[in-house]
Each structure stands twice: as C-alpha cells, then as structure tokens.
Motif scaffolding. Structure first.
Motif, PDB file in Angstrom:
ATOM      1  N   UNK A   1       0.881  -1.237   0.073  1.00  0.00           N
ATOM      2  CA  UNK A   1      -0.105   0.050   0.026  1.00  0.00           C
ATOM      3  C   UNK A   1       0.869   1.331   0.107  1.00  0.00           C
ATOM      4  N   UNK A   2       0.273   2.333  -0.303  1.00  0.00           N
ATOM      5  CA  UNK A   2       0.858   3.595  -0.375  1.00  0.00           C
ATOM      6  C   UNK A   2       1.141   4.171   0.887  1.00  0.00           C
ATOM      7  N   UNK A   3       1.779   5.204   1.068  1.00  0.00           N
ATOM      8  CA  UNK A   3       2.150   5.830   2.301  1.00  0.00           C
ATOM      9  C   UNK A   3       1.096   6.369   3.197  1.00  0.00           C
TER      10      UNK A   3
ATOM     11  N   UNK B   1      -6.608   7.453   3.767  1.00  0.00           N
ATOM     12  CA  UNK B   1      -6.389   6.082   3.843  1.00  0.00           C
ATOM     13  C   UNK B   1      -5.432   5.652   2.765  1.00  0.00           C
ATOM     14  N   UNK B   2      -4.522   4.698   3.190  1.00  0.00           N
ATOM     15  CA  UNK B   2      -3.478   4.180   2.148  1.00  0.00           C
ATOM     16  C   UNK B   2      -4.405   3.385   1.222  1.00  0.00           C
ATOM     17  N   UNK B   3      -3.525   3.501   0.150  1.00  0.00           N
ATOM     18  CA  UNK B   3      -4.171   2.740  -1.198  1.00  0.00           C
ATOM     19  C   UNK B   3      -3.811   1.538  -1.301  1.00  0.00           C
ATOM     20  N   UNK B   4      -4.260   0.381  -1.812  1.00  0.00           N
ATOM     21  CA  UNK B   4      -3.890  -0.881  -1.980  1.00  0.00           C
ATOM     22  C   UNK B   4      -3.443  -0.936  -3.491  1.00  0.00           C
ATOM     23  N   UNK B   5      -2.087  -1.378  -3.672  1.00  0.00           N
ATOM     24  CA  UNK B   5      -1.617  -1.369  -5.052  1.00  0.00           C
ATOM     25  C   UNK B   5      -1.060  -2.720  -5.195  1.00  0.00           C
ATOM     26  N   UNK B   6      -1.711  -3.298  -6.477  1.00  0.00           N
ATOM     27  CA  UNK B   6      -1.421  -4.763  -6.742  1.00  0.00           C
ATOM     28  C   UNK B   6      -0.117  -4.711  -7.928  1.00  0.00           C
ATOM     29  N   UNK B   7       0.706  -5.617  -7.471  1.00  0.00           N
ATOM     30  CA  UNK B   7       1.958  -5.997  -8.295  1.00  0.00           C
ATOM     31  C   UNK B   7       1.800  -6.865  -9.041  1.00  0.00           C
ATOM     32  N   UNK B   8       2.349  -7.500  -9.995  1.00  0.00           N
ATOM     33  CA  UNK B   8       2.413  -8.807 -11.080  1.00  0.00           C
ATOM     34  C   UNK B   8       3.702  -9.285 -10.421  1.00  0.00           C
ATOM     35  N   UNK B   9       3.439 -10.670 -10.714  1.00  0.00           N
ATOM     36  CA  UNK B   9       4.758 -11.424 -10.620  1.00  0.00           C
ATOM     37  C   UNK B   9       6.141 -10.999 -11.524  1.00  0.00           C
ATOM     38  N   UNK B  10       5.820 -10.300 -12.486  1.00  0.00           N
ATOM     39  CA  UNK B  10       6.892  -9.760 -13.220  1.00  0.00           C
ATOM     40  C   UNK B  10       7.272  -8.275 -12.959  1.00  0.00           C
TER      41      UNK B  10
END
Length: 547
Positions: free
Chosen positions: A177-179, A184-193
């Motif tokens: 998540x963001x700082x 409210x912190x923002x949920x950030x989705x990262x991929x396998x690559x």
C-alpha cells in the motif's frame, strides 16, 4: 554452481518472478547451505540474528504454506498480513505466494481504525495477525475472518505443503500500500514480473559494490522490502531485515551485523544524520541505497562522510574513506526507483537532483493538458516502465485516473535540465500557485533551508490558502546541541526564494513528536494544513517567531 552463469540464467528465465524465485532456487538444488535471510527477532524457533540457509528458509516457508493450505487458503485468495516483525511479514509473503494466494502486506504502524477500513476494502478471505494487532482490531468492523495467530503458522510439517503454484507474468502476486499521507492508504497490486523487472535488469549487469551483505532498514510491508528479499536471493547474498527503522536501531544493527550496504527511506537517513555518526563503528558500510522520496543534501553529506568504499585509480583498486549514497525517486505504484544518482564526498550535484532514468524507464513530464514539457519546465512526472504496478486493488476509478497515454502519473512535480538530469521539487498536492508564473514548492524550500542552516536537523514547510491569501509555516526540528530559543527566522528566510519568503508568517521550533507522520515516516502535510486552517498552532509562544 557458477554464480555468474546463474545470474544470467535467472535474468533470461521468463518463468521466474516475485512469486516463485525461492522455489526456483530450491529446485535448482545448488547452495542449499548458503546463508540467505537474517531477522532481528526469533521466529518459528529460529534464533534472532542467525541466518537461515536457503534450505532452512525453504522449510520455514513450506511449513507456513502447509498450515495456510490446511485452513483452506487457495490460489488467487487475497490474504491480509498485519503484523509487527519483519520475519512474520516476509515469511508470510513467501508462504502465501508459494500457494498462489495474494498476500496483502499491511504496515504494522497503520492506525487500527485505518487498518480495519483498509482490510475491509481489500475483500480478503482472511487476516494474519500477531497478538498486538489482533487486539487493536478487536471490536472493529473489517468484515474479514481472522486466521490463527501468526506464531502458530510454522507448526506444520513442511512435507505436507502442496506443490508450488505456477505463476504467470501478468498475474497479481502481492499487494502493498501507499504511504497514506493524504488519507487512507491505497492498495497497490503488483504482478509476478513487475516487481522482478528491476532485479532482472540488475542480474544482467555486474554485481554492484556493497551487494554481498545488505541491511534492509525498510518498512517490512513495503514493496521495497519484497524487492530487497528477491534481490538478495537472486544474487545469493545475505540480507538482514530490521523490524524498526529508527535511527538508533539501525545504527545498532550496523555496528553488530557489519553490513556492506544499507537500504532505507529518507525518514531513516534523517534520523541517522541527527546522531553522532563519528562515535559509531560504521566502517563496514560502502553504500547507502535510498528509495521512495529523494533524500536531502544535508543528510546525504553526513552519511557519505563515514564508512569506506573501494575505488579504482592509477594505483589499482584501493579502499578510500567515505561511502557512496545512491539516491533516486520511487513509489509503491512505480514498483522501484525510476532514477539514480550516486553521491560521494567528491560529488556536488544536489538541489533535489534525482539523477537520470534507469535503462528500463521512460520518463516524461506533462503539463495540465497532458502535453510533454521540455528542459527547465516544471510539470508532473509520468512513468512508463515494466516495474509499474497493475493498478489499485478494487479501485479501477483511481487506477485509470492515474494513467495517460501508457504512462502512470506519479503526482510528483519535476523538471529536467539540458544534460538529462531530473530534479524533484514537490508533490503536486503540496505545491501552491502564487500567480504571475510563481509557485511555492514546499519540498524544494525544505531542501534549501536544510542546506543553508546546519543546526536544523529536519524541516517541514506547510502552505495554506485562505480567502485568496497564501501563508506558509516553517516547522523546525533542531540538533540536540542547538539553542531552541534562538531566532532563526532571518537565516531561514534568506535560504528561500524571495516570492516564497514573502508568504512565511512564522518560523517554529517544534517537538518532532508533534509532526504527524504516516506509517513509513512521511510527514502528513494534508493533516497539518487542515490543522492550521482550523487555527491550531504547534509551537509555544517562546518557540514561535513571527517572520
């Protein structure tokens, strides 16, 4: 095992990524007795500050995966992890990705009310907590089942874990998540690559100095820690992770563990710079690696004055006093620092210079109409890179609002010079338009004050606009030996651009405990602005000087 060949093979293997690097290395069967990760706390019966070998790390992760599997956790299940220790964050992340589940790492310093709302919005299938965080969530509405305490997850037989999940490059593999500095912190989705892209790039280059023994002084729930763990594993080097990033804790860890490089955020460098570094044993450090916000010159100069570094010269390779500081600019959404610049005691390119883009980065500067700007023009930084996150979890509105023509709009205000170096001046939400082509950049103002006033350890500039008038406050945190009653308004104003100095109505020496911080140590300026507009003052009469 030929380490050089292995690095090249991992870089070329498109099946490898953030979700399966550990299981890939275990399957190769080489170097199983080599040390990998060291934690600052005891975990699953393994002592603190004692390295886990690759085989031991695999067993600890498999044991947790077996327990989570028995609890019904399946591939693609999002699972929140809200704990204090780096060991529990990292081992939980590795165990969940082994199953193909999606760990949502939550910084342990997020206030309980915000954490409950954040977890509710994740729509996770479960929450992994420790005793302390379980207590803070008690009675709150987060609509997610609590899984057994994290201390119980390592009790299963590793042999009962299911076979590792087969990850694909564009699949979501971890949520950070963001700082949370603006809300409210923002949920950030990262991929396998995406989180592996920078590691893949580094594996194609010669191994960097200081990489052999790293100390991670990063928030353990941050994307930067996920990258650091995989960077260490891919390069077969040791990484120690501390659960607390305060200056004293990090210095104690450096002295006892003797790392060659230290990874951290700007908030930690500020605390280190406020300590008597000459009284500490820091000779082992050759490189300080910064990510997130770029660091202040005043802090960088104090750090590069200590430690030692290898240098090639006419007499061959020698060890010289003073260290390297690798600076840049990144964010959770960017997935990795997108720029780099290396400072030594001999270099002098500062002024919030974040360097040049990495080879994998396409950096542009946009105006308000989405047109690209040229050298010397301040605009919003836009990034196109393989490291970029997929977007915001369960929030397509914000995801698409921050994308334009294939670029991610970072919210940072920057300019570049004719030589191709980029400079960061502020966050867009913190800058103020003063009219007639003049703008107030709070971060750049802080940089100038710190560089000009050596007794000031940290500085926060907050600008507010009311009834068409812009006023700004300068909040100072002093070195311990400095006189808190001295009038520093003249030297502070002299450090600022004239049109900025005209807006300053007070210079305040404050207790740092009064500055509201986000979980990663960033100042919450949006909260300060609301307080000032409501008439709240932070300084006492004796410590406040009208400019």
């Amino acid at each position: 095992m030929n380490p050089k060949n292995e690095r090249a093979e991992l870089a070329a293997d498109q099946a490898v990524g953030i979700g399966n690097l550990l299981t890939t290395l275990l399957a190769r069967g080489d170097g199983l007795d080599q040390p990998t990760l060291t934690f600052d706390t005891e975990v699953d019966g393994h002592p603190a500050w004692q390295a886990l070998t690759l085989a031991e790390l695999g067993e600890r992760v498999a044991a947790r995966a077996a327990t989570l599997h028995s609890l019904g956790i399946k591939p693609r299940d999002p699972v929140a992890v809200f704990v204090s220790s780096a060991a529990d964050q990292v081992l939980s992340y590795l165990a969940l990705t082994r199953l193909g589940a999606i760990p949502a790492l939550v910084n342990g310093k997020v206030p309980a009310e915000s954490a409950a709302e954040y977890i509710k919005r994740l729509r996770a299938v479960g929450v992994i907590t420790d005793a302390a965080h379980r207590a803070t969530l008690d009675g709150r509405d987060f609509r997610t089942p609590l899984l057994p305490d994290v201390s119980e997850l390592g009790a299963s037989d590793p042999a009962t874990a299911p076979k590792p999940y087969r990850h694909h490059g564009n699949e979501p593999v971890v949520i950070t998540h963001s700082s949370g500095t603006t809300g409210l912190p923002k949920a950030v989705a990262h991929s396998h690559h995406s989180l592996f892209a920078s590691i893949r790039h580094r594996l194609s280059l010669p191994k960097a100095q200081g990489l052999s023994r790293m100390l991670g002084a990063l928030p353990s729930a941050h994307a930067a820690t996920v990258i650091a763990v995989n960077l260490a594993l891919a390069n077969r080097v040791e990484l120690a992770l501390v659960s607390d990033q305060s200056g004293t804790t990090v210095l104690d860890a450096i002295e006892s563990w003797q790392p060659h490089s230290v990874l951290g955020f700007a908030a930690t460098w500020s605390e280190l710079a406020g300590e008597d570094l000459a009284a500490r044993s820091l000779d082992s450090v050759s490189v300080w690696w910064n990510t997130g916000d770029c660091a202040h010159e005043a802090h960088v100069r104090k750090l590069i004055a200590v430690g030692s570094r290898a240098s090639a010269g006419a007499n061959g390779r020698t060890n010289r006093p003073g260290s390297y500081f690798v600076d840049g600019l990144g964010s959770t959404e960017m997935g990795h620092s997108q720029f780099f610049i290396t400072h030594t005691p001999e270099t002098n390119r500062y002024g919030r210079c974040i360097g040049k883009p990495h080879a994998f980065t396409d950096a542009a500067i946009f105006d308000l109409d989405g047109e690209k700007l040229g050298p010397g023009q301040v605009g919003e930084l836009a990034i196109a890179a393989p490291t970029l996150a997929l977007g915001y979890w369960n929030d397509s509105v914000t995801t698409y609002r921050t994308r334009r023509d294939g670029y991610f709009l970072t919210g940072d205000l920057v300019f570049r010079d004719e030589a191709g170096y980029f400079y960061h001046v502020d966050r867009a939400v913190d800058a103020v338009n003063l009219g007639n082509g003049r703008r107030l950049f709070t971060a750049l103002s802080e940089e100038r004050i710190l560089a000009a006033c050596p007794e000031i350890r940290e500085c926060t500039v907050v600008a507010v606009e009311a009834d068409g008038t812009v006023t700004s406050s300068v909040l100072l945190v002093l070195d311990e030996q400095a006189d808190p009653q001295a009038d520093r308004s003249a030297e502070v104003l002299a450090a600022l651009e004239p049109h900025v100095a005209e807006t300053v109505d007070r210079v305040i020496v404050v207790d740092p405990a009064l500055i509201p911080l986000g979980p990663t140590g960033k100042v919450r300026k949006v909260l300060l602005r609301s307080r000032f507009l409501a008439g709240e003052l932070l300084g006492t009469d004796a410590a406040t000087v009208a400019a």
